[in-house]
Motif scaffolding. Structure first.
Motif, mmCIF file in Angstrom:
data_model
loop_
_atom_site.group_PDB
_atom_site.id
_atom_site.type_symbol
_atom_site.label_atom_id
_atom_site.label_comp_id
_atom_site.label_asym_id
_atom_site.label_seq_id
_atom_site.Cartn_x
_atom_site.Cartn_y
_atom_site.Cartn_z
ATOM 1 N N UNK A 94 97.455 52.974 70.978
ATOM 2 C CA UNK A 94 97.189 54.098 72.204
ATOM 3 C C UNK A 94 96.706 53.492 73.419
ATOM 4 N N UNK A 95 97.145 53.671 74.387
ATOM 5 C CA UNK A 95 96.681 53.014 76.007
ATOM 6 C C UNK A 95 95.517 54.084 76.317
ATOM 7 N N UNK A 96 94.495 54.184 76.082
ATOM 8 C CA UNK A 96 93.466 55.397 76.280
ATOM 9 C C UNK A 96 92.546 55.027 77.694
ATOM 10 N N UNK A 97 92.674 56.115 78.231
ATOM 11 C CA UNK A 97 91.595 56.139 79.694
ATOM 12 C C UNK A 97 90.370 56.729 79.002
ATOM 13 N N UNK A 98 89.289 55.850 79.233
ATOM 14 C CA UNK A 98 87.993 56.279 79.102
ATOM 15 C C UNK A 98 87.284 56.570 80.309
ATOM 16 N N UNK A 99 86.295 57.566 80.357
ATOM 17 C CA UNK A 99 85.705 57.882 81.352
ATOM 18 C C UNK A 99 84.276 58.409 80.922
ATOM 19 N N UNK A 100 83.055 58.543 81.663
ATOM 20 C CA UNK A 100 82.013 59.022 81.401
ATOM 21 C C UNK A 100 81.271 59.880 82.608
ATOM 22 N N UNK A 101 81.189 61.133 82.580
ATOM 23 C CA UNK A 101 80.892 61.869 83.648
ATOM 24 C C UNK A 101 79.281 61.551 84.003
ATOM 25 N N UNK A 102 78.419 61.215 83.233
ATOM 26 C CA UNK A 102 77.222 60.645 83.273
ATOM 27 C C UNK A 102 77.101 59.502 84.088
ATOM 28 N N UNK A 161 98.795 47.946 81.938
ATOM 29 C CA UNK A 161 98.798 46.476 81.647
ATOM 30 C C UNK A 161 98.117 46.688 80.323
ATOM 31 N N UNK A 162 98.939 46.323 79.204
ATOM 32 C CA UNK A 162 98.433 46.241 77.849
ATOM 33 C C UNK A 162 98.037 44.682 77.856
ATOM 34 N N UNK A 163 96.985 44.633 76.777
ATOM 35 C CA UNK A 163 96.220 43.289 76.357
ATOM 36 C C UNK A 163 97.773 42.800 76.031
ATOM 37 N N UNK A 164 97.839 41.273 76.424
ATOM 38 C CA UNK A 164 98.987 40.577 75.751
ATOM 39 C C UNK A 164 99.089 40.414 74.054
ATOM 40 N N UNK A 165 98.131 40.379 73.672
ATOM 41 C CA UNK A 165 98.228 40.236 72.161
ATOM 42 C C UNK A 165 98.595 41.648 71.554
ATOM 43 N N UNK A 166 98.387 42.697 72.027
ATOM 44 C CA UNK A 166 98.461 44.055 71.547
ATOM 45 C C UNK A 166 99.566 44.386 71.972
ATOM 46 N N UNK A 167 100.358 43.928 73.141
ATOM 47 C CA UNK A 167 101.406 44.361 73.620
ATOM 48 C C UNK A 167 102.854 43.755 73.126
ATOM 49 N N UNK A 168 102.335 42.166 72.557
ATOM 50 C CA UNK A 168 103.427 41.698 71.596
ATOM 51 C C UNK A 168 103.670 42.403 70.452
ATOM 52 N N UNK A 169 102.276 42.665 69.632
ATOM 53 C CA UNK A 169 102.219 43.144 68.432
ATOM 54 C C UNK A 169 102.892 44.511 68.091
ATOM 55 N N UNK A 170 102.657 45.149 69.378
ATOM 56 C CA UNK A 170 102.925 46.553 69.202
ATOM 57 C C UNK A 170 104.666 46.900 69.430
#
Length: 271
Positions: free
Chosen positions: A135-143, A254-263
């Motif tokens: 999962x390519x997840x967007x994280x955000x923190x309103x605080x 932009x997936x991290x290279x290692x995870x992109x290859x594995x996935x």
């Protein structure tokens, strides 16, 4: 009428009903003409679906200048009072203006970052060979609207067997009133109904159920079980964006290279 109760120990906010488990028969049949986007990719190893936590983009950018204008009004009013009267402004109105200014500054930065920091797509990959979900997840923190580390996308990996889908409906502050419908995926502790993480999967319950059914069919039977789509996949990173400034400023996927290859690959048969 059958009364349904949540399967999970902690159901999602606005829980409406549970969808079938990862290895159970789908509850619906995917119907491509009503789905917003075709899959980004399908082959024998993995299925990639488009995903977005933010349904409408561009409104935040329009609100940001208005918020910063309100922010500037607070110090301007205090300075004008001092110049006109030669006295220090009263304490209570000054505190009120400072608090109001801080809120509008926070709101302006939050709206801007929600519109421009989220990636153009937040894809989810179902790897049938590994029985993993990426999962390519967007994280955000309103605080922390000014923080760099609290905002951004990162890739996370889950076991397919530990996912569970829930349909949710929450009444929100909409222009004409109504509910915000979503399908969320919960990550469970292995062998239990205890939720250890949860993330957005799809807007609209009907579409979410169909996309979940596609994931089930692919993971259970393979790509041949999926319907054909009349439209080609959308190139989210290289699409032509003319009028939506938020999407033009949004980071590319932009997936991290290692995870992109594995996935995108099956486990090695050597070693």
């Amino acid at each position: 009428m059958l009364f349904k109760t949540p399967l999970l120990d902690k159901p999602a906010p606005g829980w409406k009903h549970d969808l079938p488990g990862p290895n159970e028969p789908p509850s619906t049949e995917p119907y491509p003409p009503v789905l917003t986007n075709p899959p980004n990719h399908i082959d024998d190893v993995y299925l990639e679906l488009a995903r977005a936590t933010i349904r409408m983009r561009g409104i935040g950018i329009l609100l940001t200048p208005f918020m910063f204008l309100l922010f500037c009004m607070a110090p301007t009013a205090l300075i004008s009072y001092v110049i006109d009267t030669g006295n220090i402004p009263p304490l209570t109105p000054s505190i009120f203006l400072i608090i109001a200014g801080a809120i509008t500054l926070w709101a302006g930065m939050y709206f801007w970052r929600m519109d421009t920091s989220a990636p153009r797509d937040e894809p989810i990959r179902f790897n049938r060979a590994r029985r993993k979900v990426y999962v390519y997840r967007f994280r955000h923190n309103g605080l922390k609207p000014f923080s760099r580390s609290a905002w951004g996308a990162r890739a996370e990996v889950y076991d397919w067997d530990n996912l569970h889908a829930e349909a949710c409906s929450i009444y929100g502050a909409m222009g004409s009133g109504g509910s915000i419908q979503t399908v969320t995926l919960a990550v469970l502790e292995p062998g239990t109904h205890k939720v250890v993480d949860r993330f957005h999967f799809a807007h609209d319950i009907q579409q979410g159920e169909m996309y979940w059914a596609m994931a089930q069919l692919f993971m259970q039977q393979g790509p041949q079980a999926l319907p054909s789509f009349p439209r080609p996949p959308r190139d989210w990173n290289n699409e032509k964006i003319r009028f939506n400034l938020a999407r033009r400023l949004a980071p590319k996927v932009h997936w991290p290279e290692a995870i992109d290859l594995e996935s995108r690959s099956a486990p090695s048969t050597h070693g």
